[in-house]
Design a protein around this motif. Structure first.
Motif, short mmCIF file in Angstrom:
data_model
loop_
_atom_site.label_atom_id
_atom_site.label_comp_id
_atom_site.label_asym_id
_atom_site.label_seq_id
_atom_site.Cartn_x
_atom_site.Cartn_y
_atom_site.Cartn_z
N VAL A 46 52.37 78.82 37.64
CA VAL A 46 53.02 79.58 36.56
C VAL A 46 54.42 79.04 36.29
CG1 VAL A 46 53.96 81.84 35.93
CG2 VAL A 46 51.66 81.67 36.89
N VAL A 47 55.17 78.80 37.35
CA VAL A 47 56.53 78.27 37.18
C VAL A 47 56.48 76.89 36.53
CG1 VAL A 47 58.62 77.50 38.39
CG2 VAL A 47 57.50 79.64 39.06
N GLN A 48 55.57 76.04 36.96
CA GLN A 48 55.45 74.71 36.35
C GLN A 48 55.08 74.80 34.87
OE1 GLN A 48 52.71 72.98 39.18
NE2 GLN A 48 54.36 72.08 40.37
N ARG A 49 54.23 75.75 34.53
CA ARG A 49 53.86 75.94 33.11
C ARG A 49 55.06 76.42 32.30
NH1 ARG A 49 52.02 74.18 28.75
NH2 ARG A 49 51.05 75.69 27.37
N LEU A 50 55.83 77.34 32.87
CA LEU A 50 57.05 77.79 32.19
C LEU A 50 58.02 76.63 31.98
CD1 LEU A 50 57.69 81.19 33.98
CD2 LEU A 50 57.31 80.86 31.53
N GLU A 51 58.12 75.77 32.98
CA GLU A 51 58.99 74.60 32.85
C GLU A 51 58.50 73.68 31.73
OE1 GLU A 51 59.08 72.86 36.74
OE2 GLU A 51 60.38 74.45 37.54
N GLU A 52 57.19 73.48 31.63
CA GLU A 52 56.63 72.66 30.55
C GLU A 52 56.95 73.26 29.19
OE1 GLU A 52 52.46 72.45 31.39
OE2 GLU A 52 52.75 71.28 33.23
N LEU A 53 56.75 74.56 29.05
CA LEU A 53 57.04 75.24 27.78
C LEU A 53 58.53 75.17 27.45
CD1 LEU A 53 54.76 78.37 28.23
CD2 LEU A 53 54.45 76.52 26.56
N ALA A 54 59.35 75.36 28.46
CA ALA A 54 60.80 75.29 28.24
C ALA A 54 61.19 73.89 27.79
CB ALA A 54 61.53 75.67 29.53
N HIS A 55 60.67 72.87 28.47
CA HIS A 55 60.98 71.49 28.12
C HIS A 55 60.55 71.20 26.68
CE1 HIS A 55 60.58 67.06 28.15
NE2 HIS A 55 61.64 67.14 28.94
N ALA A 56 59.35 71.64 26.31
CA ALA A 56 58.85 71.43 24.94
C ALA A 56 59.72 72.15 23.91
CB ALA A 56 57.41 71.91 24.84
N ALA A 57 60.38 73.23 24.31
CA ALA A 57 61.25 73.98 23.41
C ALA A 57 62.67 73.41 23.39
CB ALA A 57 61.29 75.45 23.82
N GLY A 58 62.90 72.32 24.13
CA GLY A 58 64.22 71.69 24.14
C GLY A 58 65.17 72.22 25.20
N VAL A 59 64.67 73.01 26.12
CA VAL A 59 65.51 73.55 27.18
C VAL A 59 65.75 72.45 28.20
CG1 VAL A 59 65.61 75.25 29.06
CG2 VAL A 59 64.67 75.89 26.84
N ARG A 60 67.00 72.28 28.62
CA ARG A 60 67.33 71.26 29.61
C ARG A 60 67.53 71.82 31.01
NH1 ARG A 60 72.26 68.66 26.51
NH2 ARG A 60 73.15 69.99 28.07
N ARG A 61 67.80 73.13 31.10
CA ARG A 61 68.09 73.72 32.40
C ARG A 61 67.52 75.14 32.43
NH1 ARG A 61 74.31 74.81 33.81
NH2 ARG A 61 74.12 75.49 31.66
N LEU A 62 66.89 75.48 33.56
CA LEU A 62 66.38 76.84 33.76
C LEU A 62 67.20 77.53 34.83
CD1 LEU A 62 62.50 76.40 33.73
CD2 LEU A 62 63.91 77.51 32.01
#
Length: 103
Positions: A46-62
């Motif tokens: 789940v965390v890895q999927r959130l990271e993928e979605l965040a990256h695709a949305a242009g997020v650089r840091r969680l």
């Protein structure tokens, strides 16, 4: 969502979700907690999927605010604890962790 922050985007993938603030995302506590109740393997997915979605949305840091006892779990996924940002919610000690996502 923390007071004083204005979310630019909210990504909902069923139960897990995060709010994007500036160039980093903040993972909602319910996402991590629900996933971990189903087991560490599912929690990691789940965390890895959130990271993928965040990256695709242009997020650089969680950034996230997990319970202290979850620190080893997130550390294994590359999150680092930011000292001095502990907080209490009821009787629960929360910490602040962050991870820079790959370019």
């Amino acid at each position: 969502q923390k007071p004083g922050f204005r979310a630019q985007h909210v990504v909902n993938v069923g139960q897990p979700r995060f709010s994007q603030v500036s160039d980093f995302g903040i993972v909602a506590q319910d996402a991590e907690h629900d996933a971990l109740l189903l087991g560490a393997l599912l929690g990691r997915q789940v965390v890895q999927r959130l990271e993928e979605l965040a990256h695709a949305a242009g997020v650089r840091r969680l950034r996230l605010h997990p319970h202290r006892y979850l620190e080893p779990f997130y550390a294994k996924l590359g999150y680092q604890t930011i000292p001095g940002h502990e907080s209490m919610v009821g009787s629960h000690l929360l910490i602040l962790m962050e991870k820079w996502l790959s370019a």
